[in-house]
Design a protein around this motif. Structure first.
Motif, PDB file in Angstrom:
ATOM      1  N   MET A   1      13.442  -7.681  14.318  1.00 32.95           N
ATOM      2  CA  MET A   1      12.192  -7.137  13.828  1.00 32.95           C
ATOM      3  C   MET A   1      11.064  -8.042  14.282  1.00 32.95           C
ATOM      4  SD  MET A   1      11.191  -6.217   9.935  1.00 32.95           S
ATOM      5  CE  MET A   1      10.027  -4.899   9.819  1.00 32.95           C
ATOM      6  N   LYS A   2       9.932  -7.434  14.625  1.00 36.85           N
ATOM      7  CA  LYS A   2       8.781  -8.247  15.027  1.00 36.85           C
ATOM      8  C   LYS A   2       8.102  -8.821  13.784  1.00 36.85           C
ATOM      9  CE  LYS A   2       5.360  -4.605  15.026  1.00 36.85           C
ATOM     10  NZ  LYS A   2       3.959  -4.656  15.007  1.00 36.85           N
ATOM     11  N   PRO A   3       7.504  -9.998  13.895  1.00 38.38           N
ATOM     12  CA  PRO A   3       6.831 -10.603  12.748  1.00 38.38           C
ATOM     13  C   PRO A   3       5.712  -9.708  12.211  1.00 38.38           C
ATOM     14  CG  PRO A   3       7.113 -12.206  14.507  1.00 38.38           C
ATOM     15  CD  PRO A   3       7.496 -10.873  15.072  1.00 38.38           C
ATOM     16  N   LEU A   4       5.588  -9.688  10.891  1.00 40.50           N
ATOM     17  CA  LEU A   4       4.576  -8.863  10.224  1.00 40.50           C
ATOM     18  C   LEU A   4       3.560  -9.740   9.520  1.00 40.50           C
ATOM     19  CD1 LEU A   4       6.921  -6.219   8.529  1.00 40.50           C
ATOM     20  CD2 LEU A   4       5.748  -6.049  10.732  1.00 40.50           C
ATOM     21  N   THR A   5       2.350  -9.218   9.409  1.00 37.45           N
ATOM     22  CA  THR A   5       1.305  -9.900   8.654  1.00 37.45           C
ATOM     23  C   THR A   5       1.154  -9.208   7.302  1.00 37.45           C
ATOM     24  OG1 THR A   5      -0.480  -8.472   9.438  1.00 37.45           O
ATOM     25  CG2 THR A   5       0.064 -10.415  10.794  1.00 37.45           C
ATOM     26  N   GLU A   6       0.485  -9.858   6.404  1.00 34.04           N
ATOM     27  CA  GLU A   6       0.221  -9.264   5.092  1.00 34.04           C
ATOM     28  C   GLU A   6      -0.542  -7.948   5.241  1.00 34.04           C
ATOM     29  OE1 GLU A   6      -2.121 -10.295   0.943  1.00 34.04           O
ATOM     30  OE2 GLU A   6      -1.436 -11.966   2.194  1.00 34.04           O
ATOM     31  N   GLN A   7      -1.491  -7.912   6.147  1.00 35.62           N
ATOM     32  CA  GLN A   7      -2.274  -6.695   6.380  1.00 35.62           C
ATOM     33  C   GLN A   7      -1.376  -5.559   6.897  1.00 35.62           C
ATOM     34  OE1 GLN A   7      -5.633  -7.270   8.964  1.00 35.62           O
ATOM     35  NE2 GLN A   7      -6.216  -5.124   8.907  1.00 35.62           N
ATOM     36  N   ASP A   8      -0.463  -5.871   7.848  1.00 33.04           N
ATOM     37  CA  ASP A   8       0.486  -4.873   8.352  1.00 33.04           C
ATOM     38  C   ASP A   8       1.296  -4.287   7.200  1.00 33.04           C
ATOM     39  OD1 ASP A   8      -0.181  -5.450  11.036  1.00 33.04           O
ATOM     40  OD2 ASP A   8       1.463  -6.898  11.247  1.00 33.04           O
ATOM     41  N   ILE A   9       1.790  -5.167   6.340  1.00 32.56           N
ATOM     42  CA  ILE A   9       2.652  -4.767   5.235  1.00 32.56           C
ATOM     43  C   ILE A   9       1.899  -3.851   4.273  1.00 32.56           C
ATOM     44  CG2 ILE A   9       3.875  -5.627   3.202  1.00 32.56           C
ATOM     45  CD1 ILE A   9       4.533  -8.149   4.968  1.00 32.56           C
ATOM     46  N   ARG A  10       0.731  -4.281   3.826  1.00 35.83           N
ATOM     47  CA  ARG A  10      -0.027  -3.492   2.835  1.00 35.83           C
ATOM     48  C   ARG A  10      -0.425  -2.119   3.369  1.00 35.83           C
ATOM     49  NH1 ARG A  10      -0.926  -6.621  -1.519  1.00 35.83           N
ATOM     50  NH2 ARG A  10      -1.068  -8.868  -1.230  1.00 35.83           N
ATOM     51  N   ALA A  11      -0.689  -2.024   4.663  1.00 36.38           N
ATOM     52  CA  ALA A  11      -1.120  -0.753   5.256  1.00 36.38           C
ATOM     53  C   ALA A  11       0.043   0.205   5.502  1.00 36.38           C
ATOM     54  CB  ALA A  11      -1.856  -1.022   6.566  1.00 36.38           C
ATOM     55  N   SER A  12       1.286  -0.257   5.385  1.00 35.80           N
ATOM     56  CA  SER A  12       2.439   0.558   5.764  1.00 35.80           C
ATOM     57  C   SER A  12       2.986   1.454   4.655  1.00 35.80           C
ATOM     58  CB  SER A  12       3.565  -0.358   6.257  1.00 35.80           C
ATOM     59  OG  SER A  12       4.139  -1.089   5.185  1.00 35.80           O
ATOM     60  N   PHE A  13       2.579   1.257   3.426  1.00 38.02           N
ATOM     61  CA  PHE A  13       3.228   1.941   2.305  1.00 38.02           C
ATOM     62  C   PHE A  13       2.876   3.418   2.231  1.00 38.02           C
ATOM     63  CE2 PHE A  13       4.292  -2.266   1.369  1.00 38.02           C
ATOM     64  CZ  PHE A  13       5.476  -2.181   0.664  1.00 38.02           C
ATOM     65  N   VAL A  14       3.941   4.248   2.131  1.00 45.41           N
ATOM     66  CA  VAL A  14       3.767   5.700   2.112  1.00 45.41           C
ATOM     67  C   VAL A  14       3.911   6.289   0.717  1.00 45.41           C
ATOM     68  CG1 VAL A  14       4.510   5.995   4.515  1.00 45.41           C
ATOM     69  CG2 VAL A  14       6.208   6.154   2.673  1.00 45.41           C
ATOM     70  N   ASN A  15       4.487   5.543  -0.221  1.00 44.46           N
ATOM     71  CA  ASN A  15       4.684   6.092  -1.557  1.00 44.46           C
ATOM     72  C   ASN A  15       3.960   5.279  -2.629  1.00 44.46           C
ATOM     73  OD1 ASN A  15       6.368   3.839  -1.601  1.00 44.46           O
ATOM     74  ND2 ASN A  15       8.029   4.876  -2.680  1.00 44.46           N
ATOM     75  N   SER A  16       2.885   4.638  -2.228  1.00 45.74           N
ATOM     76  CA  SER A  16       2.054   3.852  -3.139  1.00 45.74           C
ATOM     77  C   SER A  16       0.589   4.171  -2.862  1.00 45.74           C
ATOM     78  CB  SER A  16       2.268   2.348  -2.916  1.00 45.74           C
ATOM     79  OG  SER A  16       3.610   1.993  -3.097  1.00 45.74           O
ATOM     80  N   THR A  17      -0.229   4.033  -3.889  1.00 47.03           N
ATOM     81  CA  THR A  17      -1.657   4.198  -3.680  1.00 47.03           C
ATOM     82  C   THR A  17      -2.199   2.954  -2.988  1.00 47.03           C
ATOM     83  OG1 THR A  17      -2.272   3.173  -5.782  1.00 47.03           O
ATOM     84  CG2 THR A  17      -1.849   5.578  -5.809  1.00 47.03           C
ATOM     85  N   LYS A  18      -3.398   3.038  -2.461  1.00 47.48           N
ATOM     86  CA  LYS A  18      -4.022   1.862  -1.825  1.00 47.48           C
ATOM     87  C   LYS A  18      -4.179   0.737  -2.834  1.00 47.48           C
ATOM     88  CE  LYS A  18      -6.386   4.287   1.860  1.00 47.48           C
ATOM     89  NZ  LYS A  18      -7.641   4.630   2.491  1.00 47.48           N
ATOM     90  N   GLY A  19      -4.509   1.080  -4.072  1.00 50.61           N
ATOM     91  CA  GLY A  19      -4.645   0.077  -5.124  1.00 50.61           C
ATOM     92  C   GLY A  19      -3.330  -0.619  -5.431  1.00 50.61           C
TER      93      GLY A  19
ATOM     94  N   VAL B   1       6.666   1.605   8.255  1.00 51.38           N
ATOM     95  CA  VAL B   1       6.739   2.399   7.038  1.00 51.38           C
ATOM     96  C   VAL B   1       7.213   1.481   5.923  1.00 51.38           C
ATOM     97  CG1 VAL B   1       7.860   4.340   5.878  1.00 51.38           C
ATOM     98  CG2 VAL B   1       7.261   4.521   8.294  1.00 51.38           C
ATOM     99  N   GLY B   2       6.463   1.453   4.845  1.00 49.17           N
ATOM    100  CA  GLY B   2       6.835   0.668   3.682  1.00 49.17           C
ATOM    101  C   GLY B   2       7.042   1.577   2.488  1.00 49.17           C
ATOM    102  N   ILE B   3       8.005   1.211   1.642  1.00 48.95           N
ATOM    103  CA  ILE B   3       8.225   1.963   0.412  1.00 48.95           C
ATOM    104  C   ILE B   3       8.400   1.005  -0.752  1.00 48.95           C
ATOM    105  CG2 ILE B   3       9.186   4.058   1.457  1.00 48.95           C
ATOM    106  CD1 ILE B   3      11.983   2.996   0.755  1.00 48.95           C
ATOM    107  N   ALA B   4       7.908   1.419  -1.897  1.00 49.48           N
ATOM    108  CA  ALA B   4       8.100   0.691  -3.137  1.00 49.48           C
ATOM    109  C   ALA B   4       9.353   1.248  -3.803  1.00 49.48           C
ATOM    110  CB  ALA B   4       6.892   0.863  -4.045  1.00 49.48           C
ATOM    111  N   LEU B   5      10.178   0.365  -4.333  1.00 46.62           N
ATOM    112  CA  LEU B   5      11.442   0.743  -4.961  1.00 46.62           C
ATOM    113  C   LEU B   5      11.481   0.241  -6.401  1.00 46.62           C
ATOM    114  CD1 LEU B   5      13.596  -0.518  -1.983  1.00 46.62           C
ATOM    115  CD2 LEU B   5      13.398   1.886  -2.629  1.00 46.62           C
ATOM    116  N   ARG B   6      12.209   0.952  -7.240  1.00 46.62           N
ATOM    117  CA  ARG B   6      12.461   0.512  -8.614  1.00 46.62           C
ATOM    118  C   ARG B   6      13.954   0.302  -8.769  1.00 46.62           C
ATOM    119  NH1 ARG B   6       8.459  -0.797 -12.393  1.00 46.62           N
ATOM    120  NH2 ARG B   6       6.599   0.305 -11.728  1.00 46.62           N
ATOM    121  N   ARG B   7      14.304  -0.824  -9.343  1.00 41.15           N
ATOM    122  CA  ARG B   7      15.714  -1.151  -9.577  1.00 41.15           C
ATOM    123  C   ARG B   7      16.102  -0.626 -10.952  1.00 41.15           C
ATOM    124  NH1 ARG B   7      18.216  -7.247  -9.345  1.00 41.15           N
ATOM    125  NH2 ARG B   7      20.313  -6.668  -9.958  1.00 41.15           N
ATOM    126  N   ALA B   8      17.161   0.173 -10.992  1.00 35.18           N
ATOM    127  CA  ALA B   8      17.643   0.717 -12.262  1.00 35.18           C
ATOM    128  C   ALA B   8      18.273  -0.385 -13.093  1.00 35.18           C
ATOM    129  CB  ALA B   8      18.665   1.821 -11.999  1.00 35.18           C
TER     130      ALA B   8
END
Length: 163
Positions: free
Chosen positions: A1-19, A63-70
């Motif tokens: 995987m190529k190195p990621l920046t914080e900005q790359d990570i935050r902009a990648s999420f598809v199932n989270s609001t910008k906030g 593509v980033g996704i937020a997950l919840r652990r049961a």
């Protein structure tokens, strides 16, 4: 995987609001990660252990996704990760659910998968991290084929999140 920046990570999420993406805890050690050993970036929120995140490349874009652990129920037993096929005792494998992207997710729809609770699948495959004796069985396929199988599982899950 190529190195990621914080900005790359935050902009990648598809199932989270910008906030939500702005408030999430991004790993502080991005500059120290061994990116060559990773097929995706996965981490648990230090402020909320039931919350995890995954970022990977899908069809040429991050593509980033937020997950919840049961919550774990019942007594400890051996369970296998759906992605890397590593067997863990106790709570080493968890049901992770992700809110679906778009309108469907806003309506509360989720999808789930049983995976390594620490999201270190890439490291287990490469032998960089151990889940204990007998956790990885010897396979007849190459490491590249194992990685390909794992990535296919991750991509299928991401497609379910995006559908």
């Amino acid at each position: 995987m190529k190195p990621l920046t914080e900005q790359d990570i935050r902009a990648s999420f598809v199932n989270s609001t910008k906030g939500e993406a702005k408030r999430m805890h991004v790993p502080k050690d991005l500059g120290e990660r061994r990116w060559d050993d990773l097929d995706f970036l996965g981490w648990t929120d230090p402020a909320a252990p039931d919350r995890s995140y995954l970022v990977t490349e899908l069809d040429g874009r991050l593509v980033g996704i937020a997950l919840r652990r049961a919550a774990q129920a019942g007594r400890a037993r051996k369970t296998m990760c759906s992605w890397c096929l590593t067997t863990h005792s106790g709570d080493g494998v968890s049901l992770m659910s992700a809110r679906k992207a778009g309108k469907s997710g806003q309506l509360g729809n989720t999808v789930g998968v049983y995976v390594c609770a620490d999201l270190a699948c890439s490291l287990y495959l490469r032998g960089k991290k151990s889940a204990g004796p007998g956790a990885r069985f010897k396979e007849a396929i190459t490491l590249d084929e194992q990685v390909e199988r794992m990535n296919a599982g991750i991509n299928a899950f991401l497609e379910r999140v995006n559908s």
